[in-house]
Design an enzyme around this catalytic site. Structure first.
Site, PDB file in Angstrom:
ATOM      1  N   HIS A 362       0.793  -1.210   0.000  1.00  0.00           N
ATOM      2  CA  HIS A 362       0.000   0.000   0.000  1.00  0.00           C
ATOM      3  C   HIS A 362       0.826   1.261   0.000  1.00  0.00           C
ATOM      4  O   HIS A 362       0.403   2.283  -0.510  1.00  0.00           O
ATOM      5  CB  HIS A 362      -1.056  -0.073   1.098  1.00  0.00           C
ATOM      6  CG  HIS A 362      -2.162  -0.908   0.571  1.00  0.00           C
ATOM      7  ND1 HIS A 362      -2.084  -2.274   0.594  1.00  0.00           N
ATOM      8  CD2 HIS A 362      -3.266  -0.587  -0.139  1.00  0.00           C
ATOM      9  CE1 HIS A 362      -3.142  -2.751  -0.040  1.00  0.00           C
ATOM     10  NE2 HIS A 362      -3.868  -1.758  -0.493  1.00  0.00           N
ATOM     11  N   GLU A 603     -11.632 -10.074  -6.894  1.00  0.00           N
ATOM     12  CA  GLU A 603     -10.203 -10.235  -6.615  1.00  0.00           C
ATOM     13  C   GLU A 603      -9.921 -11.576  -5.949  1.00  0.00           C
ATOM     14  O   GLU A 603      -8.770 -11.918  -5.707  1.00  0.00           O
ATOM     15  CB  GLU A 603      -9.678  -9.073  -5.777  1.00  0.00           C
ATOM     16  CG  GLU A 603     -10.504  -8.750  -4.539  1.00  0.00           C
ATOM     17  CD  GLU A 603     -10.037  -7.483  -3.816  1.00  0.00           C
ATOM     18  OE1 GLU A 603      -8.951  -6.964  -4.115  1.00  0.00           O
ATOM     19  OE2 GLU A 603     -10.784  -7.029  -2.928  1.00  0.00           O
ATOM     20  N   ASP A 627      -4.771  -8.166  -6.028  1.00  0.00           N
ATOM     21  CA  ASP A 627      -5.046  -9.349  -5.207  1.00  0.00           C
ATOM     22  C   ASP A 627      -5.350 -10.556  -6.079  1.00  0.00           C
ATOM     23  O   ASP A 627      -4.953 -11.674  -5.751  1.00  0.00           O
ATOM     24  CB  ASP A 627      -6.218  -9.081  -4.258  1.00  0.00           C
ATOM     25  CG  ASP A 627      -5.736  -8.398  -2.995  1.00  0.00           C
ATOM     26  OD1 ASP A 627      -4.750  -8.879  -2.415  1.00  0.00           O
ATOM     27  OD2 ASP A 627      -6.315  -7.374  -2.607  1.00  0.00           O
ATOM     28  N   CYS A 674      -9.528  -1.822 -11.482  1.00  0.00           N
ATOM     29  CA  CYS A 674      -8.954  -0.759 -10.652  1.00  0.00           C
ATOM     30  C   CYS A 674      -7.627  -1.185 -10.046  1.00  0.00           C
ATOM     31  O   CYS A 674      -7.040  -0.461  -9.256  1.00  0.00           O
ATOM     32  CB  CYS A 674      -9.930  -0.322  -9.563  1.00  0.00           C
ATOM     33  SG  CYS A 674     -10.321  -1.630  -8.396  1.00  0.00           S
TER      34      CYS A 674
HETATM   35  C1  PEP Z   1      -6.545  -4.836  -5.957  1.00  0.00           C
HETATM   36  O1  PEP Z   1      -6.435  -5.775  -5.175  1.00  0.00           O
HETATM   37  O2  PEP Z   1      -6.232  -4.897  -7.162  1.00  0.00           O
HETATM   38  C2  PEP Z   1      -7.044  -3.546  -5.483  1.00  0.00           C
HETATM   39  C3  PEP Z   1      -7.346  -2.573  -6.322  1.00  0.00           C
HETATM   40  O3  PEP Z   1      -7.156  -3.375  -4.151  1.00  0.00           O
HETATM   41  P1  PEP Z   1      -5.940  -3.185  -3.129  1.00  0.00           P
HETATM   42  O4  PEP Z   1      -4.683  -3.011  -3.944  1.00  0.00           O
HETATM   43  O5  PEP Z   1      -6.273  -1.982  -2.330  1.00  0.00           O
HETATM   44  O6  PEP Z   1      -5.972  -4.437  -2.347  1.00  0.00           O
HETATM   45 MG    MG Z   2      -7.402  -5.778  -3.239  1.00  0.00          MG
END
Ligand code: PEP
Ligand code: MG
Length: 752
Positions: A362, A603, A627, A674
């Site tokens: 993150h 995901e 994910d 996303c």
């Molecule tokens: C993902 O898992 O691709 C996603 C957009 O969520 P995060 O990266 O916040 O887990």
């Molecule tokens: Mg995710």
């Protein structure tokens, strides 16, 4: 044997530099194995040769001079084959090469083990004996075990600067450390080590700006800690046994001892700031107790450290409030938490470097949102001495240079200028449509997390916010934000983008997104209590968040709510019911809220195989490729050991994505991506070919993706997709995509 092994590894890990580490290895291994010689040969990254870097037993003047190419001599053979040799008489081996400088003619018994890290030979560890004999099995096991542990340490050391140059020539990559790309971009800046809260060992040395002021802060922090302990002891009266409560008295007593305080003061006066002086004093006092025979006294060492952490907490809250950052700050730490990033004024933050993590951590996601280069996964190393040093961060190739040479700085200045020119060129695309050459319109959305993202995102010309990561404001605080505080944050976000839709994802904590104030200890957190699983179990956290989101949308009507980590139909049903309940209860309180669209993140692999059923309960889908890649490939997205295997261009991932996009469209549900894949120009060609028409990404990628879309036709993208699906590995797909970008005149995006 095990104790000896642990001792050696611990000493090596604590060494100040590579040279010291190698000296420790040769002396200690020789003593532990009772041999006549121990030597280490290390691979020179500039010339592909193995150099004698340390020896106990051979002629010391040979160090730095004896070099063997791969395959040359027994050492070169061991390095090439990556297999040990155990010989009674080395001179009789066909590969034996004699170097008179070493004086090794006296030795016969020869045991050499390769030092291998991630399939690469880093060096060779050798022991030799005067007598003609084969080393026994337990001796071999010992050397192999030491070698296995040292290979990683050696690879983490900055080898380039430690190896004497073969012959005067172009300088090697001094201070270069290879990590993983985190966020694109290059920068030249000044290292700032953020002090993680109350971690004594992580405190860096620093010269105090004003020693008298440091001393005053220390005395204040100690006084406050004493008061706090007295208050805690009083609060616990009647709730803890007297015996347990006595621990507070012990703490207060230790704190009251003049020698502890005076030792810290003395260290401040001799040139360290209060946290650094405290760290050393606590370590020294704890050591005294650790050496005691009496187990009760030994346990007091832990008390001393606990007190140290408490004082540090108070000192640092002082420091973070007053901390002055350089105008080109590069935050460097084990894991740079969002709270630490948020401390730096936005205009002064140039880069982020983490010893742990990878592109989908993150911190990296967040850096991309801010358009700041980041390098992740440098591996464990002692960074305490480099606060304030110059650094180059290369977020494209995932490497940093600490104390770079002037020539390297010059080269990177050129790159920074090139970046500037590319950005200026891309800026011209701001007001143009994201439409392919065959007139297919593509919606572009933004991924945001913190309020600072909103400023960065202004005027980017996006169609929506495709992902608002609601956990980010939770991660920058020290306690759970209450409903009203959340309302204010969400309202600001919804207002900033209205009337464009904003997809707010509910709290996705757990996995790699821990909250310091809500610790969960799990063996396998990515398969554990994360995302929707956790919030459904905790209505006391979930409902206030839903209420805050719903209230924030009143009068704006641009809220869409999305749930993370949906894997089962029951979860989406329960999540929907929670939204209905929050709306109903708000209505009963006289607060009518518009009904939001509801979506699920795709995901978790089971969700990919359940699209028709899930479609009955949602209005839209968004694919989280970060994910999804991790779960499809069974590769932890944050683990540097398997980072090579983590790749969203794996043909299996591509096939899965094609299937799910097709299924969602058949069910009549809009679908977007996303995850990071949507932000990578090459990968985005494939998504376009799959029929994806909404992409959401961090601010720094928007104009690059728009450029790609405007340069491609959807038909061409389809052909590229079919070619990719016939390939066998991610590398082949990547090469093909880079080639396609080049042909379309987008070669400048390849590096990015
Ligand atoms: C993902 O898992 O691709 C996603 C957009 O969520 P995060 O990266 O916040 O887990
Ligand atoms: Mg995710």
């Amino acid at each position: 044997m095990l104790a000896k092994l642990q001792q050696i590894v611990q000493r090596v890990n604590a060494a100040a530099n590579l040279h010291e580490a190698l000296e420790i290895i040769v002396h200690r291994v020789k003593a532990a194995m009772d041999t006549d010689v121990c030597s280490v040969y290390v691979r020179d990254p500039v010339a592909p040769q193995y150099v004698l870097m340390a020896t106990d037993g051979l002629n010391p003047s040979a160090v730095g001079k004896i070099r063997m190419a791969a395959g040359e001599g027994i050492v070169g053979l061991v390095a090439t084959r990556q297999e040990l040799v155990n010989l009674a008489n080395a001179a009789a081996h066909p590969s034996y090469r004699y170097f008179p400088e070493t004086g090794e003619e006296r030795f016969s018994g020869f045991l050499a083990v390769p030092l291998v890290h991630f399939r690469q030979s880093m060096g060779v560890l050798v022991v030799q004996q005067r007598t003609q004999r084969v080393f026994a099995e337990d001796e071999v096991a010992f050397l192999v075990t030491i070698g296995a542990q040292l290979a990683a340490t050696l690879s983490y050391a900055a080898l380039g600067s430690a190896i004497p140059p073969h012959e005067p020539g172009p300088a090697g990559p001094i201070g270069l450390i290879q990590g993983l790309p985190g966020a694109p971009g290059v920068t030249i800046g000044t290292i700032v080590l953020p002090s993680p809260l109350a971690e004594l060992d992580a405190v860096a040395n620093r010269a105090p700006a004003d020693a008298a002021q440091e001393e005053a802060s220390l005395r204040r922090a100690v006084g406050e800690t004493q008061q706090e302990l007295r208050a805690s002891a009083d609060r616990m009266q009647g709730r803890l046994s007297d015996e347990t409560r006595a621990i507070f008295d012990v703490y207060i007593l230790i704190l009251g001892q003049d020698d502890l305080l005076e030792d810290v003061v003395a260290r401040i006066r001799s040139g360290n700031w209060a946290p650094g002086a405290l760290r050393d004093t606590i370590a020294e006092h704890a050591r005294v107790f650790e050496q005691a025979e009496d187990p009760y006294l030994r346990a007091r060492a832990e008390d001393i450290r606990a007190i140290g952490r408490r004082i540090l907490l108070r000192l640092l809250s002082d420091v973070t409030a007053a901390k002055q950052y350089p105008s080109d700050a590069v935050l460097l730490g084990d894991e740079v938490s969002l709270a630490r990033v948020a401390d730096v004024p936005l205009g002064q933050l140039r880069g982020i470097v983490c010893l742990r993590g990878s592109v989908v951590s993150h911190t990296a996601v967040f850096a991309r949102g801010l358009g700041i280069p980041a390098v992740m996964g440098l591996g464990p190393r002692d960074v305490r001495a480099i606060d304030g040093h110059p650094i180059i961060v290369d977020g494209y190739r995932g490497r940093v240079f600490i104390d770079p040479l002037p020539a390297v700085i010059q080269e990177y200045r050129r790159l920074v200028q090139h970046e500037g020119r590319l950005s200026a060129k891309l800026a011209g695309l701001r007001d143009l449509e994201a439409t392919t050459t065959d007139h297919v319109h593509v919606g572009l959305g933004l991924n945001v997390g913190l309020l600072t993202d909103i400023d960065v995102a202004a005027n980017l010309g996006v169609d929506e916010v495709g992902l608002y990561r609601s956990e980010f404001p939770f991660m920058t605080r020290e306690t759970f934000p209450m409903e009203q505080e959340q309302y204010e944050i969400y309202r600001t976000v919804l207002q900033a983008f209205a009337p464009k839709p904003v997809t707010m994802r509910t709290l996705d904590i757990g996995g790699d997104k821990p909250l310091s104030y809500f610790p969960t200890t799990e063996e396998n957190p990515f398969l554990g209590w994360r995302g929707i699983r956790l919030t459904l179990d905790r209505p006391d956290i979930f409902l206030p968040q839903l209420r805050a989101m719903l209230r924030a949308s009143i009068g704006l009507n641009n809220l869409r709510i999305m749930f993370p980590m949906i894997g089962q139909i029951d979860e989406i049903k329960a999540a929907r019911q929670a939204v209905d309940r929050a709306r109903r209860e708000l209505g009963e309180e006289g607060c009518e809220c518009p009904a939001p669209s509801i979506g699920a993140m795709l995901e978790v692999p089971s969700a990919l195989l359940s699209i028709p059923a899930l479609s009955r309960y949602v209005d839209f889908f968004s694919i989280g490729t970060n994910d999804l890649t991790q779960y499809l490939l069974a590769v932890d997205r944050n683990n540097p050991n398997v980072a090579r295997l983590y790749n969203h261009l794996d043909p299996a991932v591509i096939r899965a994505l094609r299937g799910v996009i097709r299924d969602a469209r058949r069910c009549g549900k809009p679908v977007s991506v996303c995850g990071e894949m949507a932000a990578d120009p090459g990968s985005a060609i494939l998504l376009l070919g799959m029929g994806l028409r909404t992409f959401s990404m961090s601010a720094s990628a928007v104009l690059r993706i728009k450029w790609m879309i405007r340069s491609f036709s959807s038909q061409r993208a389809k052909q590229v997709l079919y070619r990719a699906m016939r390939m066998e590995c991610a590398d082949a797909v990547r090469t093909m995509l880079d080639d396609e970008l080049g042909r379309a005149g987008l070669g400048e995006l390849v590096l990015a």
